[in-house]
Design a protein around this motif. Structure first.
Motif, PDB file in Angstrom:
ATOM      1  N   ARG A  62       0.938  -1.081   0.103  1.00  0.00           N
ATOM      2  CA  ARG A  62       0.112   0.108  -0.046  1.00  0.00           C
ATOM      3  C   ARG A  62       0.893   1.221   0.050  1.00  0.00           C
ATOM      4  NH1 ARG A  62      -5.215  -0.872   1.028  1.00  0.00           N
ATOM      5  NH2 ARG A  62      -5.362   1.447   1.645  1.00  0.00           N
ATOM      6  N   THR A 211      -2.798   0.547  -4.065  1.00  0.00           N
ATOM      7  CA  THR A 211      -2.008  -0.524  -3.917  1.00  0.00           C
ATOM      8  C   THR A 211      -1.350  -1.065  -5.027  1.00  0.00           C
ATOM      9  OG1 THR A 211      -3.914  -1.420  -2.284  1.00  0.00           O
ATOM     10  CG2 THR A 211      -2.319  -3.066  -3.246  1.00  0.00           C
ATOM     11  N   THR A 235      -7.308   3.424  -4.506  1.00  0.00           N
ATOM     12  CA  THR A 235      -8.131   3.225  -3.403  1.00  0.00           C
ATOM     13  C   THR A 235      -8.954   4.179  -2.700  1.00  0.00           C
ATOM     14  OG1 THR A 235      -6.276   2.807  -1.687  1.00  0.00           O
ATOM     15  CG2 THR A 235      -6.903   0.667  -3.289  1.00  0.00           C
ATOM     16  N   ASP A 236      -8.701   5.331  -2.915  1.00  0.00           N
ATOM     17  CA  ASP A 236      -9.171   6.178  -2.402  1.00  0.00           C
ATOM     18  C   ASP A 236      -9.501   7.734  -3.426  1.00  0.00           C
ATOM     19  OD1 ASP A 236     -10.316   8.100  -0.367  1.00  0.00           O
ATOM     20  OD2 ASP A 236      -8.053   8.761   0.216  1.00  0.00           O
ATOM     21  N   SER A 267     -19.276  -9.523   6.426  1.00  0.00           N
ATOM     22  CA  SER A 267     -19.155  -8.017   6.194  1.00  0.00           C
ATOM     23  C   SER A 267     -19.866  -7.078   6.682  1.00  0.00           C
ATOM     24  CB  SER A 267     -19.080  -8.033   4.593  1.00  0.00           C
ATOM     25  OG  SER A 267     -20.158  -8.103   3.973  1.00  0.00           O
ATOM     26  N   ASP A 309     -13.112   0.374   3.462  1.00  0.00           N
ATOM     27  CA  ASP A 309     -11.938  -0.253   3.978  1.00  0.00           C
ATOM     28  C   ASP A 309     -11.570  -1.478   2.878  1.00  0.00           C
ATOM     29  OD1 ASP A 309     -13.937  -2.288   4.352  1.00  0.00           O
ATOM     30  OD2 ASP A 309     -14.081  -1.777   6.774  1.00  0.00           O
ATOM     31  N   ASP A 310     -10.710  -2.335   3.768  1.00  0.00           N
ATOM     32  CA  ASP A 310     -10.434  -3.375   2.721  1.00  0.00           C
ATOM     33  C   ASP A 310     -11.321  -4.339   2.436  1.00  0.00           C
ATOM     34  OD1 ASP A 310      -7.617  -2.366   2.663  1.00  0.00           O
ATOM     35  OD2 ASP A 310      -7.071  -3.627   4.278  1.00  0.00           O
ATOM     36  N   GLY A 311     -12.487  -4.203   3.099  1.00  0.00           N
ATOM     37  CA  GLY A 311     -13.683  -5.197   2.658  1.00  0.00           C
ATOM     38  C   GLY A 311     -14.087  -4.818   1.300  1.00  0.00           C
ATOM     39  N   ARG A 313     -13.411  -4.545  -2.672  1.00  0.00           N
ATOM     40  CA  ARG A 313     -12.147  -4.837  -3.490  1.00  0.00           C
ATOM     41  C   ARG A 313     -12.940  -4.483  -4.735  1.00  0.00           C
ATOM     42  NH1 ARG A 313      -8.086  -7.835  -1.139  1.00  0.00           N
ATOM     43  NH2 ARG A 313      -8.219  -7.490   1.050  1.00  0.00           N
ATOM     44  N   GLN A 314     -11.903  -3.869  -5.501  1.00  0.00           N
ATOM     45  CA  GLN A 314     -12.361  -3.227  -6.845  1.00  0.00           C
ATOM     46  C   GLN A 314     -12.902  -4.641  -7.687  1.00  0.00           C
ATOM     47  OE1 GLN A 314      -9.216  -1.307  -8.862  1.00  0.00           O
ATOM     48  NE2 GLN A 314      -8.862   0.132  -7.290  1.00  0.00           N
TER      49      GLN A 314
END
Length: 329
Positions: A62, A211, A235-236, A267, A309-311, A313-314
């Motif tokens: 990251r 990432t 990611t942001d 989740s 958050d990481d939950g 994903r693209q």
């Protein structure tokens, strides 16, 4: 058999409860859409050519905005930078010299030269006059008179030269010369700025948080401008893409809050906001086609997740619950 039936019923009830918790039914004031987390990928490259000196991150790392990712050998660029700086310094000195004009010592020297030339002219004139008188009485030859006249002409020309040099020293440089020197200075400064940017471009930095997906090259490889070095997943912010049928378009407004959930067991639910509603209709994309909607028109909607958050994903499919206008909040 009865025990097995009871276990089956409880299992079905548990699955149903989990589904309705994760996918609440759209009530009278809400409706549900499906969508996907937007795939946002950037190919990172140097803007200069050279040999890669270091690769500082690996796949899966990251990174944050401005973080150093890789470097190119910059010795050639630093040498060019030193030359450009020297040229700028020299040209600045030239401009300052022209703007300042002649030094008092230079003007004094020019005045002294004029005084010397005046004295030489006076002496040559007196010599010529004496030679003329002597030649008229045949005391000296005609050649002596001609030599005296030649020396007088030379002294007169020399006096005019030093007079003009004094005038130039007093007037100072021409305005056109100053403007030309300033223009050359501006060109040299632009060249210096260009080389400074090329030196800065030997360091590759992250343009945004994300990432590292792919590490394409390794140290020692020679790269050309715009040759991909890394692939970065942005990611942001996290965006979600969904489509609204034409019949429900009036229920979606920019700025309205929505909730987002995934199919991953355990989740959490995310909060998002409608950021963009396309003004142009399009046919239902294949990713969301159903036999009923195959020929329908839809409008693309972008959601901005506020607590990602990481939950998320693209590319992940998600379920979106929207409140009708007037009931949000």
């Amino acid at each position: 058999m009865r025990l097995a039936a009871v276990v089956a019923v409880l299992a079905v009830a548990g699955i149903a409860a989990w589904y309705f918790i994760k996918h609440p039914s759209a009530g009278p004031g809400a409706f549900v859409l499906t969508g996907n987390v937007d795939i946002r990928q950037v190919n990172l490259a140097f803007n200069v050519e050279g040999r890669i000196e270091s690769m500082l991150v690996h796949e899966g790392d990251r990174v944050e905005t401005g973080e150093k990712l890789a470097t190119v050998e910059n010795s050639y660029y630093r040498d060019a930078l030193a030359i450009a700086r020297a040229r700028v310094d020299a040209q600045r000195a030239q401009v300052a010299k022209l703007v300042t004009g002649s030094r008092p010592e230079e003007i004094a020297l020019a005045r002294a030269n004029v005084a010397e030339a005046e004295a030489a002219f006076s002496y040559a004139r007196s010599v010529r006059q004496r030679q003329y008188e002597l030649a008229r009485r045949d005391v000296v030859s005609q050649q002596n008179l001609e030599d005296a006249e030649t020396n007088l002409d030379r002294a007169q020309a020399r006096r005019e030269v030093v007079r003009q040099q004094l005038a130039l020293a007093v007037a100072g440089p021409r305005q056109e010369d100053i403007l030309a020197a300033r223009a050359q200075l501006a060109a040299d400064e632009s060249t210096l700025s260009l080389i400074e940017r090329r030196v800065a471009d030997t360091v590759l930095v992250a343009p945004s948080p994300g990432t590292i997906l792919t590490r394409v090259l390794e140290p020692g490889a020679v790269v050309l401008p715009n040759s991909a070095v890394y692939a970065l997943a942005v990611t942001d912010p996290v965006w979600i893409r969904t489509y609204v049928p034409e019949t429900a378009l009036g229920k979606v407004k920019p700025g309205m809050p929505v909730t987002v959930s995934t199919d991953t067991p355990g989740s959490r639910t995310y909060t998002a906001q409608v950021g963009f509603v396309s003004p142009t209709a399009e046919f239902t994309p294949r990713a969301v086609e159903t036999p009923e909607l195959r020929s329908s028109l839809v409008y693309r909607v972008r959601l901005i997740v506020q607590d990602a958050d990481d939950g998320l994903r693209q590319g992940m499919p998600v379920t979106i619950s929207l409140d009708a206008p007037g009931k949000a909040g």
